[in-house]
Design an enzyme around this catalytic site. Sequence first.
Site, PDB file in Angstrom:
ATOM      1  N   ASP A   1       0.572  -1.342  -0.112  1.00  0.00           N
ATOM      2  CA  ASP A   1       0.086   0.271  -0.178  1.00  0.00           C
ATOM      3  C   ASP A   1       1.006   1.132  -0.208  1.00  0.00           C
ATOM      4  OD1 ASP A   1      -1.291   2.049   0.303  1.00  0.00           O
ATOM      5  OD2 ASP A   1      -2.751   1.075   2.223  1.00  0.00           O
TER       6      ASP A   1
ATOM      7  N   ASP B   1      -2.435   5.825  -5.829  1.00  0.00           N
ATOM      8  CA  ASP B   1      -2.169   5.230  -4.921  1.00  0.00           C
ATOM      9  C   ASP B   1      -2.214   4.101  -5.020  1.00  0.00           C
ATOM     10  OD1 ASP B   1      -2.934   4.339  -1.960  1.00  0.00           O
ATOM     11  OD2 ASP B   1      -5.429   4.979  -1.923  1.00  0.00           O
TER      12      ASP B   1
END
Length: 491
Positions: A163, A369
């Site tokens: 992440d 992201d």
Amino acid sequence: MAAPTCSLSVLSYLVSLCLLFSLEKGFALQYKQTTNSHNTPQHTYTVQLSSLLPDSICSTSTVPNHEASLKVVHKHGPCSQVHQDSITTHDHTQILQQDQSRVKSIHARLAKKSATTAAATGRIHQQDATTIPAKSGAVVGSGNYIVTVGLGTPKRDLSLIFDTGSDLTWTQCQPCAKSCYSQKETIFDPSKSSSYSNVSCTSADCSQLKSATGNTPSCSSVTSTCVYGIQYGDSSFSVGYFARDTLTLSSSDVISNFLYGCGQNNQGLFGGSARLLGLGRNKISLVEQTAQKYNRLFSYCLPSSSSSTGYLSFGTTGSKAQYPIKYTPLSTLSASASFYALQVLGISVGGNKLSVPATLFQSAGTIIDSGTVITRLPPTAYSALSGEFKKQMSKYPSAPALSILDTCFNLSAYQTVTIPKISFYFGGGTAVDLDATGILYAASLSQVCLAFAGNSDDGDVAIFGNVQQKTLQVVYDIGGGRIGFGSGGCS
Ligand SMILES: *[C@@H]1O[C@H](CO)[C@@H](O)[C@H](O)[C@H]1NC(C)=O
Ligand SMILES: *[C@@H]1O[C@H](CO)[C@@H](O)[C@H](O)[C@H]1NC(C)=O
């Protein structure tokens, strides 16, 4: 998988390059990218809906030769060791709702200063206050790509969601003093690792947790061990000992004294994985902890389907892309230095540039992201995109919305469909064509949706999500202050 035959056909003036993909679930579709004899790029992709193959078998592509490379797999596919059964339309709705929670938490984190002010003046809505913990420094970990790393000595393999929107790496730990959710792999037991050590409450590393998690660490009185706590916007959380242990990426890439959270009280819908590998920009992220070794350089490629594999590499731009890497400047948002920001200046659909001023994107700002699924745009830009896409797809019947996706088509009657290409124009004069797999999200062939959504306010930060990044080699060259994209990084 027995790779469905991908034919390279030469028809008079057409050369068809065939790519195989499936959209998040158990369907495989075939894409043909057409180029005419004069090599003029076409503004469309021809998508062959020839087969609805449930992809139940993993087709592994080769990981680049570079040593520090990890295989990236989709959480919900056959390549994942922690995968559940094939996913349903209900699961898609859940994934998209969780994605929306993540986006909310990112917006809340970026608006933290103004939110605090709003709370002080009593303007915060009850609903926001209950869904987003005011103090949360973390974004919801709905990320759906997994890598397997080794932790401890002897090493134990753990599947972690990677992440770029998170900083703290954590995993569930024995003895699960308070609570552990069920995970497919054996829960890490620090007492069986000879290289494990606790971080002391008085160390500078302990103080660093505040900026990485949004929470002031506490101290376990018995051994003076630093205790981290991280909560996510969907009410899941992890609390445990802040620790150091050996992290093994590959046989020749071993990081000693890696700082991470050893979770003793963990709750939430984490889908069977042991949890999170934080690749954000805070000091305790893996990227910063390995800055000396890898020079803040990493790259990844997210596979086109849940039945194929991509990679995550450290210390290299990777070398698999079929086309040169195109770079755009990396920037930082004033509200949070943790995110990777870049500049979007415009978007084109089927060769038509949307008439949306660059200033609209610039004033909102954009982050890239790995954990947000669907790209979020300022609502004004999204409605222009959706409108143009619908116009160019007007011959296809529409279908009901799928959660946050409102531009959907019923393609069940077709063998082949022609969809417009979508290109992003980034700062630095960089234009990136999304792969065909980065344009659509299919729950089923009777509900195939444009994989974009609008934010609720033009002022909210835009997010370049992971569907749009599929098959692109994405290079994070933090030292060089740039983000790069290469087409055909993986299949
Ligand atoms: C780490 O701290 C916890 C909490 O005080 C303690 O139970 C555990 O034994 C410590 N582990 C090591 C290896 O010191
Ligand atoms: C989609 O189209 C097919 C064929 O045209 C039709 O039979 C089916 O009812 C449609 N499905 C939905 C959900 O609209």
